[in-house]
Design a protein around this motif. Structure first.
Motif, mmCIF file in Angstrom:
data_model
loop_
_atom_site.group_PDB
_atom_site.id
_atom_site.type_symbol
_atom_site.label_atom_id
_atom_site.label_comp_id
_atom_site.label_asym_id
_atom_site.label_seq_id
_atom_site.Cartn_x
_atom_site.Cartn_y
_atom_site.Cartn_z
ATOM 1 N N ASP A 74 10.071 0.872 -11.425
ATOM 2 C CA ASP A 74 10.810 -0.357 -11.117
ATOM 3 C C ASP A 74 10.599 -0.775 -9.667
ATOM 4 N N VAL A 75 10.643 0.206 -8.763
ATOM 5 C CA VAL A 75 10.455 -0.090 -7.340
ATOM 6 C C VAL A 75 9.031 -0.600 -7.089
ATOM 7 N N TYR A 76 8.057 0.075 -7.673
ATOM 8 C CA TYR A 76 6.657 -0.299 -7.455
ATOM 9 C C TYR A 76 6.352 -1.701 -7.967
ATOM 10 N N PHE A 77 6.727 -1.993 -9.187
ATOM 11 C CA PHE A 77 6.379 -3.291 -9.778
ATOM 12 C C PHE A 77 7.181 -4.435 -9.167
ATOM 13 N N SER A 78 8.410 -4.150 -8.752
ATOM 14 C CA SER A 78 9.196 -5.169 -8.063
ATOM 15 C C SER A 78 8.556 -5.532 -6.725
ATOM 16 N N GLY A 79 8.125 -4.515 -5.992
ATOM 17 C CA GLY A 79 7.471 -4.767 -4.712
ATOM 18 C C GLY A 79 6.144 -5.479 -4.874
ATOM 19 N N ARG A 80 5.396 -5.087 -5.890
ATOM 20 C CA ARG A 80 4.104 -5.724 -6.134
ATOM 21 C C ARG A 80 4.283 -7.198 -6.500
ATOM 22 N N ALA A 81 5.317 -7.482 -7.298
ATOM 23 C CA ALA A 81 5.588 -8.872 -7.673
ATOM 24 C C ALA A 81 5.962 -9.695 -6.447
ATOM 25 N N GLN A 82 6.718 -9.097 -5.539
ATOM 26 C CA GLN A 82 7.110 -9.816 -4.327
ATOM 27 C C GLN A 82 5.906 -10.072 -3.435
ATOM 28 N N LEU A 115 0.823 -1.209 0.000
ATOM 29 C CA LEU A 115 0.000 0.000 0.000
ATOM 30 C C LEU A 115 0.858 1.260 0.000
ATOM 31 N N LYS A 116 1.940 1.229 0.767
ATOM 32 C CA LYS A 116 2.828 2.387 0.839
ATOM 33 C C LYS A 116 3.504 2.637 -0.501
ATOM 34 N N GLU A 117 3.962 1.557 -1.129
ATOM 35 C CA GLU A 117 4.651 1.705 -2.416
ATOM 36 C C GLU A 117 3.690 2.173 -3.508
ATOM 37 N N THR A 118 2.460 1.703 -3.457
ATOM 38 C CA THR A 118 1.467 2.171 -4.430
ATOM 39 C C THR A 118 1.220 3.656 -4.253
ATOM 40 N N ASP A 119 1.094 4.085 -3.004
ATOM 41 C CA ASP A 119 0.854 5.502 -2.728
ATOM 42 C C ASP A 119 2.013 6.362 -3.234
ATOM 43 N N ARG A 120 3.244 5.901 -2.987
ATOM 44 C CA ARG A 120 4.413 6.654 -3.464
ATOM 45 C C ARG A 120 4.460 6.685 -4.987
#
Length: 221
Positions: A112-120, A37-42
């Motif tokens: 890159d940060v967002y999609f990497s985190g979402r994949a994890q 949620l935090k990464e999506t918001d950022r």
């Protein structure tokens, strides 16, 4: 090596193999609670900054073009003063262009940060069917982002190219700031305005598509 020692060695090797897997699973579970949620918001906020920067660059380019048009097409009683104001507008345009260029360049890293985190985060889903569905949605979203970023990058590059050509025409005016030179510059102004109309329309479309994409990523309040 005695049998007890061999068994101990096997247990140590097994633990060394399993521990990273357990750590990955635990990390994914933890991310699924908060980090995603935090990464999506950022990511959404970064997208807003990017579209805002490109929009400001476009608006300042419009303003500079309008100021140029006024000097070329309307009689002026203070050509020097009007030209100085035009040069100030060019400086502001260049500043907006630089800001947009940097923001667009930084957006790839944010993606890159967002999609990497979402994949994890998806790895924490135990149901294979649900995990497969989540991966497909992730893939679709990433492809959509690639298209959005490409369109905005091309729009930003086109704005910069146009801004350079507009600045050249303005420098040309400054070299011969006379009423007859303004009349001679009219055909060039017509060409610039026709080009600008298409450019601004394409830029507006790219901004609108990007805003719609990032808006779609927001969680309902």
């Amino acid at each position: 090596m005695s049998a007890p020692i061999a068994r101990i060695a096997q247990m140590i090797l097994a633990a060394a193999f399993v521990a990273p897997l357990m750590a990955t699973t635990q990390e994914a579970e933890q991310r699924s609670r908060t980090q995603g949620l935090k990464e999506t918001d950022r990511f959404v906020k970064a997208g807003g900054r990017m579209t805002g920067a490109v929009a400001k660059a476009e608006q300042q380019t419009r303003k500079t073009l309008n100021t140029y048009n006024a000097l070329v097409t309307r009689p002026s009683t203070s050509m020097k003063g009007d030209y100085k104001n035009l040069m100030k507008s060019v400086d502001s345009m260049n500043e907006r262009m630089e800001s947009a260029r940097q923001t667009v360049a930084e957006m790839q890293e944010a993606g890159d940060v967002y999609f990497s985190g979402r994949a994890q985060t998806i790895t924490a889903i135990s149901d294979p069917a649900l995990q497969s569905r989540a991966k497909r949605r992730l893939d679709d979203s990433q492809k959509h982002f690639t298209r959005v970023l490409y369109s905005l990058r091309k729009a930003d590059e086109s704005l910069e190219d146009f801004g350079k050509d507009l600045a050249d025409q303005i420098v040309l005016l400054g070299s011969d700031l006379t009423p007859s030179a303004m009349i001679a510059a009219k055909p060039n102004a017509d060409t610039l305005n026709a080009r600008a109309a298409e450019l601004f329309a394409r830029t507006d479309t790219a901004i609108a598509n990007a805003n719609a994409y990032f808006q779609g990523l927001k969680a309902a309040q």
